[in-house]
Enzyme design. Structure first.
Site, PDB file in Angstrom:
ATOM      1  N   SER A   1      47.562  69.472  29.395  1.00 28.01           N
ATOM      2  CA  SER A   1      48.750  70.323  30.020  1.00 28.01           C
ATOM      3  C   SER A   1      49.995  70.238  29.022  1.00 28.01           C
ATOM      4  O   SER A   1      49.882  69.329  28.262  1.00 28.01           O
ATOM      5  CB  SER A   1      49.305  69.898  31.329  1.00 28.01           C
ATOM      6  OG  SER A   1      50.488  70.427  31.825  1.00 28.01           O
TER       7      SER A   1
ATOM      8  N   TYR B   1      52.078  63.191  37.261  1.00 20.66           N
ATOM      9  CA  TYR B   1      51.094  64.589  36.656  1.00 20.66           C
ATOM     10  C   TYR B   1      51.299  64.538  35.345  1.00 20.66           C
ATOM     11  O   TYR B   1      49.889  64.309  34.505  1.00 20.66           O
ATOM     12  CB  TYR B   1      51.334  65.736  37.311  1.00 20.66           C
ATOM     13  CG  TYR B   1      50.605  66.925  36.794  1.00 20.66           C
ATOM     14  CD1 TYR B   1      49.252  67.331  37.536  1.00 20.66           C
ATOM     15  CD2 TYR B   1      50.946  67.873  35.805  1.00 20.66           C
ATOM     16  CE1 TYR B   1      48.473  68.208  37.052  1.00 20.66           C
ATOM     17  CE2 TYR B   1      50.304  68.602  35.486  1.00 20.66           C
ATOM     18  CZ  TYR B   1      48.984  69.042  36.069  1.00 20.66           C
ATOM     19  OH  TYR B   1      48.141  70.214  35.367  1.00 20.66           O
TER      20      TYR B   1
END
Length: 338
Positions: A231, A244
């Site tokens: 990500s 995250y």
């Protein structure tokens, strides 16, 4: 009498003008810049529109929708574009078998469809989104390939081993592992992240990747590949996705480390680091009003659609495309330099 030419490097003689003439000249220069500023302002207003540079237009206005986890693609008010109708397969993955975690929807679904279009059979690992998984299976089969569905929890190492074994038993081999399953939940403060929540995020996003890779390795041969979904938050951080982002940074490091570990075996390991992508993951996390603004802070002023990422997974999976590429983290973020 001829004027003597100025010597090199000499300064030009300053002209003398009246104060009124100087002021008039300055006003003229100001007027020129004012006109340029006005033209630039019009251009900037125009540039606020989302960038569209693909074969078909992608949505820039998103619904203000909040969903319960894990998020069902079939329930999204605006359906993600995953089919990539302008993508033409050419046998890049012919005769190969892929296992994709989180393959029921979002990026995983888009990857499954293009893998099938390129000639691969597909095993889909997912949690319990059965309706989405069945739809993905139907699309894979529409491409002329086989698909099996394996529901379960990637946090369980036993389930990961069983998933790989089912895929190998069904198809006789395993050539590509795509680690894509994820859990994401925003937080205003580190103090909001309980031990239970931290455990869920880390075990899903990084433990699950390690478990699946470890289970797959005995079946992977030279020319096989592992692709991890990282990500942009793992590259830049995110103040409201603390745990995250940490897992995504770990995934990037795991990718490069495992690539070094396996390079002599001819098994390539790479990662894709998406920016904002329109999948169930986000409306199943953010409040509705923030979902409506999702992706507008990128240079392209919109989120990606899953079909805009899936070709990168084909590229990294195919030995005819990327046989000399391993250990990279490929950012696909809709912004310059990230």
């Amino acid at each position: 009498m001829a004027r003597k030419p100025a010597s090199p490097g000499s300064k030009p003689t300053a002209r003398t003008s009246s104060p009124d003439a100087v002021a008039e000249k300055q006003r003229d220069l100001q007027s020129q810049q004012d006109r340029k500023d006005q033209a630039q302002a019009k251009g900037e207003e125009k540039s606020k529109k989302a960038v569209q540079d693909g074969p078909r237009e992608h949505p820039s206005q998103l619904p203000a929708q909040h969903m319960q986890k894990p998020g069902i693609e079939a329930q999204m008010e605006l359906q993600p574009q995953f089919y990539a109708p302008d993508y033409r397969g050419s046998g890049k993955l012919k005769g190969m078998v892929a296992l994709i975690t989180g393959g029921d929807s979002g990026i995983g679904r888009a990857v499954a469809v293009l893998f099938a279009r390129e000639g691969a059979d597909v095993a889909i690992v997912y949690l319990n989104e059965h309706e989405d998984a069945e739809a993905t299976k139907a699309h894979v089969e529409k491409e002329g390939r086989q698909c099996i569905l394996i529901p379960g929890d990637v946090k369980d190492p036993k389930f990961c081993r069983q998933s790989v074994e089912k895929a190998v038993k069904q198809f006789g081999q395993l050539d590509i592992l795509v680690n894509n399953a994820a859990f994401q939940l925003h937080a205003q403060s580190l103090e909001d992240i309980t031990d239970e929540r931290l455990d869920e995020t880390l075990r899903t996003n990084i433990f699950g990747y390690v478990y699946m890779a470890r289970a797959a390795l005995p079946h992977l041969k030279r020319g096989a590949s592992i692709i991890n979904t990282g990500s942009v938050t793992g590259l830049q951080g995110s103040k409201h996705l603390l745990d995250y982002s940490a897992t995504k940074g770990a995934i990037h490091a795991f990718t490069m480390s495992l690539a070094s570990n396996l390079v002599d075996k001819g098994i390539r390991v790479n990662a894709v680091a998406p920016g904002p992508v329109w999948t169930p993951l986000n409306p199943a996390d953010s409040p509705a009003e923030k979902v409506a603004e999702f992706g507008k802070d990128t240079d392209m002023k919109r989120p990606a659609q899953p079909e805009e990422l899936s070709p990168a997974y084909v590229f990294l999976a195919s030995p005819v495309c990327s046989s000399y590429i391993t250990g990279i983290v490929l950012p696909i973020t809709g912004s310059v330099g990230s």
